[in-house]
Design an enzyme around this catalytic site. Sequence first.
Site, mmCIF file in Angstrom:
data_model
loop_
_atom_site.group_PDB
_atom_site.id
_atom_site.type_symbol
_atom_site.label_atom_id
_atom_site.label_comp_id
_atom_site.label_asym_id
_atom_site.label_seq_id
_atom_site.Cartn_x
_atom_site.Cartn_y
_atom_site.Cartn_z
ATOM 1 N N HIS A 154 -10.569 -1.580 5.083
ATOM 2 C CA HIS A 154 -10.196 -0.970 6.361
ATOM 3 C C HIS A 154 -10.827 0.405 6.574
ATOM 4 O O HIS A 154 -10.750 0.936 7.683
ATOM 5 C CB HIS A 154 -8.678 -0.842 6.430
ATOM 6 N N ASP A 155 -11.409 0.985 5.535
ATOM 7 C CA ASP A 155 -12.017 2.313 5.641
ATOM 8 C C ASP A 155 -13.542 2.259 5.682
ATOM 9 O O ASP A 155 -14.192 3.306 5.676
ATOM 10 C CB ASP A 155 -11.595 3.191 4.453
ATOM 11 N N GLU A 189 -6.767 3.642 -5.560
ATOM 12 C CA GLU A 189 -7.930 4.080 -4.791
ATOM 13 C C GLU A 189 -8.321 5.452 -5.326
ATOM 14 O O GLU A 189 -7.551 6.402 -5.227
ATOM 15 C CB GLU A 189 -7.610 4.168 -3.303
ATOM 16 N N ASP A 210 0.861 -1.183 0.000
ATOM 17 C CA ASP A 210 0.000 0.000 0.000
ATOM 18 C C ASP A 210 0.899 1.236 0.000
ATOM 19 O O ASP A 210 1.600 1.510 0.979
ATOM 20 C CB ASP A 210 -0.873 -0.025 1.254
#
Length: 545
Positions: A324-325, A250, A96
């Site tokens: 995770h968000d 993203e 990431d």
Amino acid sequence: MKSLEKMVIYQIYPKSFQDSNDDGIGDIRGIIQHIDYFVELGIDMIWMNPIFVSPQKDNGYDITHYTKIDPIFGTMEDLEELIEKLEIHDIGLMFDMVFNHSSTTHPWFQQALAGNKKYEDFYIIRPPKDSGDLPTNWASKFGGPAWAPFGDSGKYYLHLYDPSQADLNWRNENMRNELYDIVDFWMDKGIKGFRFDVLNVIGKDEILVDSTGSIDQEKSLYTDTPVVHDYIREMNRKTFGHREITTVGEMSSTNIQNSIEYTKKENDQLDMIFSFHHLKVDYKDGDKWTLMDFDFLKLKEILFQWQLGMEKGNGWMALFWNNHDQPRSNHRFGDTKNYPYEVATMLAHCLHMMRGTPYIYQGEEFGMVGPHFKTITDYRDVESKNAYERLIKDHRHEEAMAIIAAKSRDDSRTPMQWDHGEKYYGFSKEKPWIMPADDGISLKRDRKNKNSIFQFYKDLIAIRKSEPIIQSGKIKPILVDHPRIFGYIRSNGEDEIIVLNNFYPEPVEIQWDLPSDEKIIGNGPLKKLTDTICLEPYECGSWKI
């Protein structure tokens, strides 16, 4: 590189996956302990959230050093061992990369504060307006203004996120080349994929202007600007474009046309993108920090628009409900108290049979749900804490906490629940950095169930790898106005697969004109498609016709 069409990617939030040294924080060696688990599940790649040196103000998305492992996660030797052992099983590791901003503790920012003009131009630093006001009226996505004082210089630096996350100046070629060197460093280590965080907001203009007050208009000032495509194409050409690397961007508040341009093979940019529009269907008046039932018809409309639009333009999508968000999708879109197996498997079935590359977020494969903490001190997420401070001004504590429980990013960040019979669910022998959801759900318990969510996920993954229609077939929405059923057809010109999903806890009966008795997969009793079919609560199924 493995075919994007056949690939399934598993996301690990390292802090919460497995603690190997009992300090309450997940680590690399904890991941190594579960390699057999990934092999059994059948995934092709692991996307791991940042494990770089960081003050952890935003759980690792505030990076101090891009090529050093934070000691809380282990050592470079641990990482090398993980890469080597995954490669034995033909599983790649995706890193990431947070390239829109760095931590204010990064040496570049510290050099800038010390007066080094070279590094000052690595960031977006502006003087105040003649009136003394901030350089622009932009708002931070985490609350408050998007500008903070740059030391005692009288100037301000831009931070679209937390003040500890200073936005990098992509207009500076020297800064870009530093980032490209970082990508090369990790590819040399054996990293096989990169997920680029909030990549479509890197293209700020040289002259920044005030917004007119509209949130969407303000986002347009720095989101999906044309130069973003140039930067990504340059990064592709200078780094991962020369190797067999899987990439995903993203893309915050993006649109279909830009996403096609980001992912068309001939554009030499990225393999696929994350879009989040379908996960905003329970935002009242567009505000995340509200409570409302999700809009099912809007959910279908958005997903079908993206499926059809990306197909028509030869773009490619990442498919996901969870990360995770995001709060966990099963309790967000279904009744997990009464139908835990049915909800989890229906959502997975609806997603994995679509066109794109599916992502599985740790724990969803056996039905983990959010913790629903009662006090704000139980949460760790900076965005959630900031939201609580705003909410408590207009709501009672209980109301504010209900909103936080439903929408917090920490909803999905609690420890993996391996074994319900062990303290802290087998994640650690010591108190974790954030407490698990104490609900009795665990992988061990799910494996023992006659109807196992984990087994259903294994079957879905196997179908994608073996069924060409699911990999690359076209998609055709059906029953688009039906208030309960999410249905579509996948086809390759000769054969078709009907995919049906009941999104509600009541049985639904419909008249049907495409009979079939060749069922591929499903979570309920319906065996054949006849003139009249009935889907039980949250039932799903796919049939060849």
